[in-house]
Motif scaffolding. Structure first.
Motif, PDB file in Angstrom:
ATOM      1  N   PHE A 413     -20.447 -15.845 -26.631  1.00 35.18           N
ATOM      2  CA  PHE A 413     -20.118 -16.768 -25.662  1.00 35.18           C
ATOM      3  C   PHE A 413     -21.101 -16.451 -24.593  1.00 35.18           C
ATOM      4  O   PHE A 413     -20.635 -17.470 -23.653  1.00 35.18           O
ATOM      5  N   LYS A 414     -21.545 -15.356 -24.192  1.00 32.80           N
ATOM      6  CA  LYS A 414     -22.293 -15.255 -23.074  1.00 32.80           C
ATOM      7  C   LYS A 414     -21.066 -14.987 -21.918  1.00 32.80           C
ATOM      8  O   LYS A 414     -21.237 -15.482 -20.898  1.00 32.80           O
ATOM      9  N   SER A 415     -19.948 -14.330 -22.480  1.00 27.55           N
ATOM     10  CA  SER A 415     -19.056 -14.301 -21.453  1.00 27.55           C
ATOM     11  C   SER A 415     -18.457 -12.587 -21.481  1.00 27.55           C
ATOM     12  O   SER A 415     -18.875 -11.934 -22.458  1.00 27.55           O
ATOM     13  N   GLY A 416     -17.491 -12.234 -20.587  1.00 28.63           N
ATOM     14  CA  GLY A 416     -16.762 -10.966 -20.667  1.00 28.63           C
ATOM     15  C   GLY A 416     -17.588 -10.030 -19.609  1.00 28.63           C
ATOM     16  O   GLY A 416     -18.508 -10.530 -18.819  1.00 28.63           O
ATOM     17  N   PRO A 417     -17.332  -8.813 -19.373  1.00 27.77           N
ATOM     18  CA  PRO A 417     -17.681  -8.052 -18.645  1.00 27.77           C
ATOM     19  C   PRO A 417     -19.272  -7.708 -18.730  1.00 27.77           C
ATOM     20  O   PRO A 417     -19.862  -7.202 -17.917  1.00 27.77           O
ATOM     21  N   TYR A 418     -19.970  -7.928 -19.674  1.00 24.75           N
ATOM     22  CA  TYR A 418     -21.262  -7.773 -20.013  1.00 24.75           C
ATOM     23  C   TYR A 418     -22.094  -9.043 -19.378  1.00 24.75           C
ATOM     24  O   TYR A 418     -23.496  -8.658 -19.399  1.00 24.75           O
ATOM     25  N   ALA A 419     -21.480  -9.911 -18.783  1.00 27.62           N
ATOM     26  CA  ALA A 419     -22.197 -11.053 -18.188  1.00 27.62           C
ATOM     27  C   ALA A 419     -22.146 -10.897 -16.835  1.00 27.62           C
ATOM     28  O   ALA A 419     -22.779 -11.856 -15.955  1.00 27.62           O
ATOM     29  N   GLN A 420     -21.317  -9.787 -16.266  1.00 22.48           N
ATOM     30  CA  GLN A 420     -21.519  -9.777 -14.709  1.00 22.48           C
ATOM     31  C   GLN A 420     -22.075  -8.492 -14.279  1.00 22.48           C
ATOM     32  O   GLN A 420     -22.082  -7.544 -14.744  1.00 22.48           O
ATOM     33  N   PHE A 421     -22.692  -8.487 -13.106  1.00 20.31           N
ATOM     34  CA  PHE A 421     -23.377  -7.382 -12.466  1.00 20.31           C
ATOM     35  C   PHE A 421     -22.061  -6.872 -11.508  1.00 20.31           C
ATOM     36  O   PHE A 421     -21.004  -7.615 -11.367  1.00 20.31           O
ATOM     37  N   GLY A 422     -22.516  -5.596 -11.033  1.00 15.93           N
ATOM     38  CA  GLY A 422     -21.779  -5.142  -9.773  1.00 15.93           C
ATOM     39  C   GLY A 422     -22.457  -5.366  -8.500  1.00 15.93           C
ATOM     40  O   GLY A 422     -23.725  -5.596  -8.821  1.00 15.93           O
ATOM     41  N   PRO A 423     -22.082  -5.297  -7.408  1.00 17.29           N
ATOM     42  CA  PRO A 423     -20.585  -5.058  -7.060  1.00 17.29           C
ATOM     43  C   PRO A 423     -19.718  -6.224  -7.054  1.00 17.29           C
ATOM     44  O   PRO A 423     -20.304  -7.385  -7.270  1.00 17.29           O
TER      45      PRO A 423
END
Length: 725
Positions: A413-423
């Motif tokens: 789905f290209k979703s979830g925590p792997y789809a997000q950078f920090g900070p």
């Protein structure tokens, strides 16, 4: 300047050096505009993005199987978003690929820069960074130096009143090319993961009069001088973008140049050793060698045999355009004999030793006015009761087996925590210099208490921003699990977060230098370093070159950082559930001592853990503390913590634009003919046909995270070098 070379017969009208942010944009615009002209784009690395020929097999690891990434592109596998990806395409994976020996293996960076990490591949540093997208506020653009460069009579006639008016059009081009690839909530399900830290910090910032800015606020002109928000990042449909948007204009997903651009060629895994100049200092071509970077890709079209020091020529009247980032561009200029003659031996100490490279083109601005963001780190830990945080995922992005569900979520789905950078939180504010009142008296001869150089916004009458905070749940620095529990998150453990306090407009500048081999870059020292060094320009040299004393400027930066850190510490000081785990007075860091003064001016050594965070001199001592990279063995309560200070790798100004004023605002007068880069042509002064289009051009470090401004500058440079008809 090498003695032996092989010559490639074909000549080109344009040679673009580097295919990162600036190079991808320059190559695409040349291919679109310069019809019938031969164009060669040269890149140190090779294809990395799946959409432009990067190989899922080459970029996978044992833990993350290649077939899972390959299958992510198959509609019949039940994937809602069927797009193949490589590991660097995955936003939440960027730290692992580039900087961890286990995964990247040191194969994604230039070996000539052992200290200042420089990423390679089609996309450059844009493949590996945190991808924060911000556009500098109008006040930053509209100073005397920028207006002198950009606000020509032609621009005034077109109705532009200042530099910001001009650059707005180029940011519009950037936004159009990215086509929605600037999002605060990059996961395809619209959820902002790891939002728990935002919820913890938000009430403290509001209580201390910070304004909460709407998400996806890109142009910081719309923000106050004291705000916080969720930062936007370069992600589209859950996949990293940035340079990729322009690469995809000219390169297909097999890594080949698209058929509609028959005059464009690519040469990958090649490093440009130097630019070739004739006796009139007109560019005649470049000298290239195999780079030795990691090879990969779906096709082997890029595997082209060529010898070291192969010469590739440009046609008469042709151009070589440097787009390989500020430091690599300066390195090539030095090796080509272009730099400040007065400081030749200080920036290239091997010149006399080897008798190979002396500056035949005297350009005093090249490599002598380097600017950069600098940061100080704090570690904190939330110790309060568990909160219901359904979207706060504390995970190890490198633990593919333990996080198989998150991985499947991303793959399908290209979703979830792997789809997000920090900070997850970014905040700007103005340092309150009254916080450090008395430091100059305590240290006679020092200039810690100085007037802020960011000025006052004429629209509001308020002081302009000096400092950024970004709160990161992953931490910064050495990515290792806690000693107390190796199975936990590889950064700092549950509940622990870091704060990077970054000066947005530091005054200190530095020299770009090579080692004795005339090839390997030295670390560029611009971090509030007040102690003299052998390479510092002498008083006579500073007078000749019209340079300020960089060490005095460092003192100013120490003062601003000290005031900033002192205030940041106060923001959460009354919260019993937020403990300071790394910083002045953390009660834990007892093995490191710093020198401070008492009220009578007597010096004494105090452990960092015993410092008084309300005492300006104690905070100053922490700001100036340097742990000599010992963070790999540095634990607090059994947890690894981040380095205490670092430079952000946002280097600018190695070959700055200049018209009538130098980067400090002084009139150039007789220096104009050989200083910096000509804004009308983007040519390095003292040469003909040698252009620059990357972050080297900024006269000062970009206010805010720089990638948006770098892309806008490249679009502007493309108009100067090859304008649209």
């Amino acid at each position: 300047m090498s003695k032996q070379a092989t010559i490639i017969a074909e000549e080109y009208d344009y040679i673009v050096v580097g295919m990162g942010y600036a190079g991808a944009i320059m190559t695409a615009r040349l291919a679109q505009r310069a019809k019938g002209k031969k164009i060669l784009a040269i890149e140190y690395g090779g294809p990395v993005h799946a959409s432009t020929g990067g190989a899922t097999v080459e970029n996978a690891t044992i833990e993350m199987t290649a077939d899972m990434f390959q299958n992510s592109g198959l509609p019949n596998a039940g994937n809602a978003n069927p797009e193949p990806v490589t590991m660097p395409d995955v936003p939440g994976n960027y730290n692992n690929v580039a900087f961890r020996e286990k995964y990247g293996g040191g194969k994604f960076d230039m070996k000539e820069f052992p200290s200042c990490w420089q990423g390679v591949g089609l996309g450059g540093n844009g493949l590996y960074n945190g991808a924060l997208y911000q556009e500098p506020a109008d006040w930053w653009w509209n100073d005397d130096v920028h207006n002198d460069i950009f606000l020509t009579e032609k621009q005034k006639a077109a109705g532009n009143k200042n530099t910001y008016d001009i650059m707005k059009g180029y940011f519009e081009k950037v936004r159009a090319a990215l086509d929605g690839g600037m999002q605060s909530h990059p996961s395809e399900d619209g959820i902002h993961y790891n939002h728990g830290l935002y919820d913890i910090i938000r009430p403290h910032l509001l209580k201390n009069n910070f304004d909460e800015v709407d998400i996806d606020t890109l142009d910081l002109t719309a923000a106050s001088n004291r705000f916080f928000t969720v930062p936007a990042v370069n992600v589209k449909h859950g996949v990293r973008t940035g340079p990729r948007a322009w690469l995809e204009m000219v390169i297909d997903n097999d890594g080949n140049v698209k058929k509609e651009f028959p005059d464009l060629s690519l040469l990958t895994f090649a490093k440009v050793e130097e630019v070739c100049l004739d006796s009139a200092k007109t560019v005649t071509g470049v000298k290239v060698s195999p780079s030795g970077a990691r090879e990969g890709g779906l096709n082997n079209w890029m595997t082209k045999d060529f010898a070291a020091n192969t010469v590739i020529n440009v046609k008469e009247g042709g151009k070589v355009i440097m787009c390989c980032n500020a430091l690599p561009t300066a390195r090539v200029l030095y090796k080509s004999g272009i730099g400040c003659k007065t400081l030749n031996q200080k920036v290239m100490p091997g010149s006399e030793k080897h008798g190979t490279v002396t500056f035949i083109v005297d350009n005093p601005a090249v490599g002598t006015v380097v600017s950069e963001h600098v940061s100080t780190s704090l570690g904190m830990k939330y110790t309060g009761p568990e909160r219901p945080q359904p979207h706060a995922v504390h995970y190890d992005p490198g633990d593919y087996v333990g996080n198989i569900d998150f991985l499947k979520q991303y793959s399908r789905f290209k979703s979830g925590p792997y789809a997000q950078f920090g900070p997850v939180v970014a905040s700007h504010f103005v340092a309150d210099m009254s916080e450090i009142q008395g430091l100059n008296k305590l240290y006679p001869g020092k200039e810690f208490e100085s007037t802020l150089t960011t000025g006052v916004d004429p629209k509001t009458g308020l002081k302009n921003v000096t400092t950024e905070l970004f709160y990161n749940p992953y931490g910064l620095g050495y990515p290792a699990p806690p000693v107390s529990n190796p199975g936990l998150n590889p950064y700092n453990g549950p509940g622990t977060f870091t704060i990077a306090c970054m000066l947005l407009s530091p005054e200190m500048r530095g020299l770009f230098r090579l080692k004795d081999d005339n090839n390997t870059a030295q670390y560029v020292e611009v971090y509030m370093s007040t102690g003299a060094a052998p390479w510092d320009p002498s008083e006579e040299e500073r007078k000749e070159l019209v340079l300020p004393d960089y060490r005095k400027q460092a003192e100013h930066d120490v003062g601003v950082m000290t005031a900033s850190i002192k205030e940041v510490l106060s923001l959460t000081a009354d919260d019993p559930h937020i403990d300071l785990t790394l910083g002045p007075g953390d009660k834990q860091t007892l093995g490191y001592k710093v020198s401070v003064k008492d009220d009578d001016g007597n010096s004494k050594d105090v452990a960092i853990g015993d410092l008084d965070r309300t005492n300006a001199d104690h905070v100053r001592a922490y700001v100036q503390f340097y742990d000599n990279q010992e963070y790999q063995d540095f634990t607090v309560n059994g947890e690894y913590l981040s380095i205490t200070r670092w430079q952000e790798n946002h280097y600018n100004s190695t070959a700055p634009l200049a018209r009538n004023l130098d980067v400090f605002g002084n009139d150039l007068g007789d220096r104009k003919s050989k200083y910096g880069v000509d804004p009308d042509t983007c040519e390095v002064r003292g040469t003909k046909g040698l252009c620059i289009a990357d972050s080297s051009l900024f006269p000062k470090v970009v206010y805010c995270h720089p990638i948006g401004a770098v892309m806008a500058m490249a679009e502007w440079a493309a108009d100067q070098i090859c304008p649209e008809e």
